[in-house]
Design an enzyme around this catalytic site. Structure first.
Site, mmCIF file in Angstrom:
data_model
loop_
_atom_site.group_PDB
_atom_site.id
_atom_site.type_symbol
_atom_site.label_atom_id
_atom_site.label_comp_id
_atom_site.label_asym_id
_atom_site.label_seq_id
_atom_site.Cartn_x
_atom_site.Cartn_y
_atom_site.Cartn_z
ATOM 1 N N TRP A 35 29.229 100.811 36.587
ATOM 2 C CA TRP A 35 30.453 100.776 36.335
ATOM 3 C C TRP A 35 31.478 99.990 37.155
ATOM 4 O O TRP A 35 32.321 99.352 36.907
ATOM 5 C CB TRP A 35 31.065 101.934 35.920
ATOM 6 C CG TRP A 35 30.098 102.520 34.571
ATOM 7 C CD1 TRP A 35 29.376 103.559 34.502
ATOM 8 C CD2 TRP A 35 30.127 101.791 33.297
ATOM 9 N NE1 TRP A 35 28.927 103.820 33.477
ATOM 10 C CE2 TRP A 35 29.342 102.971 32.639
ATOM 11 C CE3 TRP A 35 30.706 100.823 32.623
ATOM 12 C CZ2 TRP A 35 28.894 102.456 30.991
ATOM 13 C CZ3 TRP A 35 30.326 100.443 31.371
ATOM 14 C CH2 TRP A 35 29.373 101.157 30.611
ATOM 15 N N ASP A 55 38.206 105.324 38.515
ATOM 16 C CA ASP A 55 37.670 105.584 37.241
ATOM 17 C C ASP A 55 36.948 106.823 37.307
ATOM 18 O O ASP A 55 35.943 107.240 37.703
ATOM 19 C CB ASP A 55 36.436 104.389 37.191
ATOM 20 C CG ASP A 55 35.715 104.398 35.704
ATOM 21 O OD1 ASP A 55 36.025 105.530 35.038
ATOM 22 O OD2 ASP A 55 34.853 103.614 35.498
ATOM 23 N N LYS A 96 33.669 110.548 27.133
ATOM 24 C CA LYS A 96 32.711 111.100 27.997
ATOM 25 C C LYS A 96 32.892 112.776 28.342
ATOM 26 O O LYS A 96 31.954 113.316 28.384
ATOM 27 C CB LYS A 96 32.585 110.570 29.422
ATOM 28 C CG LYS A 96 32.418 108.824 29.373
ATOM 29 C CD LYS A 96 30.609 108.757 29.273
ATOM 30 C CE LYS A 96 30.424 107.371 28.880
ATOM 31 N NZ LYS A 96 30.979 106.312 29.751
#
Ligand SMILES: *Cc1c(COP(=O)(O)O)cnc(C)c1O
Length: 355
Positions: free
Chosen positions: A100, A167, A191
């Protein structure tokens, strides 16, 4: 009986949240209409949005501190681009801790120079780099707090004079941090907060307005702030379910209470990974292990067939590792009960007895 859901994302949600969400699909707020067939500008839905925003700030301890909470679309992946669009004038610093982070870096490079302060790519991202230096002349520093795929988590965040962007898709609301150290936090809902389709973005408003480029409206944080996340039709259902989850979290004692439970779950599983000689953890340094996503392998792949049969028979879902890592990954997000972790640990012990 419902399965023990270790899915990495979309994630497990609390049973009471799913019940309320299902009811709202049929009849929302006693309107004799569904949540998904009313105007997003109706009083009932505006209340939902306002409550979701204020609960998010409350859980992070960021009310009345110059922060705004937005519920946007496009996933965390669109934030890779929006962060750079809105904040990167000439140069930004990024810490590369996995897939990511790498994707965020790729997008940022379209807007200016990217200084990769450190990377754990040399170890297939099985550790968190430490002791790196952030240049003082960058527009911001970006990091990924929890690496969902590799199972590492940052335990410390750098002290820096530049804006700190993070993030937190896979560990938001899972542990207590001093969130006021951060200037921009983003997290895809699916998530640890709700269904896919909305992204929480928490921004300190004072960091905006510093780039000279024109920013298209839909990609402009200021536009979304001015319109209270209603510049266009928001993702009404994901926002509602996120609000229910944030409400549920408050009822069970908030982030500090869930952190305690998350640590107990992680302790239970990692203790077994370390004790059981059939298994080995993927992460190199124990202090970098994520309580959210535990990655592990069989030492000897000849046990794979038996192990897979055992955990499937035990009603476990979502234990296969990401294709870039292989092995297994147990995602233990907020709503996963410790009983499910115990079932997994029992299966690991059973495999040992049968081996
Ligand atoms: C899943 C994930 C993403 C991507 O999220 P999308 O909502 O699918 O775009 C980004 N960052 C992290 C840490 C993730 O776990």
């Amino acid at each position: 009986m419902k399965k023990h859901n270790f899915s990495a994302g979309p994630c497990i949600l609390a049973p009471s949240v799913l019940e309320k969400a299902a009811a709202a699909i049929k009849n929302f707020d006693n309107l004799d209409l569904s949540l998904v067939e009313i105007s997003h500008r109706s009083k009932s839905f505006v209340n939902v949005m306002e409550q979701a925003q204020s609960l998010a700030l409350e859980h992070l301890g960021l009310e009345n501190k110059g922060y705004q909470a937005l519920f946007l679309q496009g996933g965390a992946s669109l934030e890779f681009l929006m962060v750079a669009y809105n904040l990167l004038q000439s140069k930004a610093a990024y810490l590369n801790t996995g897939t990511w982070s790498s994707k965020a870096i790729k997008e940022a490079k379209m807007f200016g120079e990217v200084v990769e302060v450190a990377s754990s790519k040399d170890g297939n991202f099985n550790y968190i780099p430490k002791n790196f230096t952030i240049p003082s002349d960058v527009d911001y520093f970006h990091c990924t707090s929890n690496n969902t795929i590799f199972g590492t988590q940052m335990q410390e965040f750098p002290e820096t004079s530049v804006p700190l962007v993070c993030d937190m898709s896979s560990d938001i609301f899972s542990r207590v941090l001093d969130f006021s150290k951060f200037d921009l936090i983003y997290a895809g809902a699916q998530k640890n907060m709700g269904p896919a389709g909305t992204t929480l973005v928490v921004i300190k408003e004072s960091i905006l307005g510093k780039v000279t480029r024109q920013i298209p409206s839909m990609l402009n944080y200021k536009v979304h702030i001015d319109k209270d996340s209603m510049f266009n039709t928001p993702a009404v259902f994901p926002v509602y379910v996120s609000m229910l989850t944030l409400d549920w979290l408050k009822e069970i004692g908030g982030v500090s209470a869930i952190e305690k439970l998350n640590n107990e779950k992680a302790e239970l599983l990692y203790t077994e990974i370390d004790r059981n000689e059939l298994f080995t953890g993927f992460v190199a340094n124990k202090e970098d292990r994520s309580p959210m996503n535990a990655t592990f392998n069989l030492v000897d792949d000849s046990h794979k067939e038996n192990f897979d049969v055992l955990w499937n028979e035990a009603g476990i879902n979502g234990l296969n590792g990401h294709r870039s890592v292989g092995g297994y990954r147990a995602s233990m997000y907020n709503a996963l009960p410790i009983e499910s972790v115990q079932v997994l640990v029992d299966v690991m012990k059973e495999l040992e007895r049968k081996a």
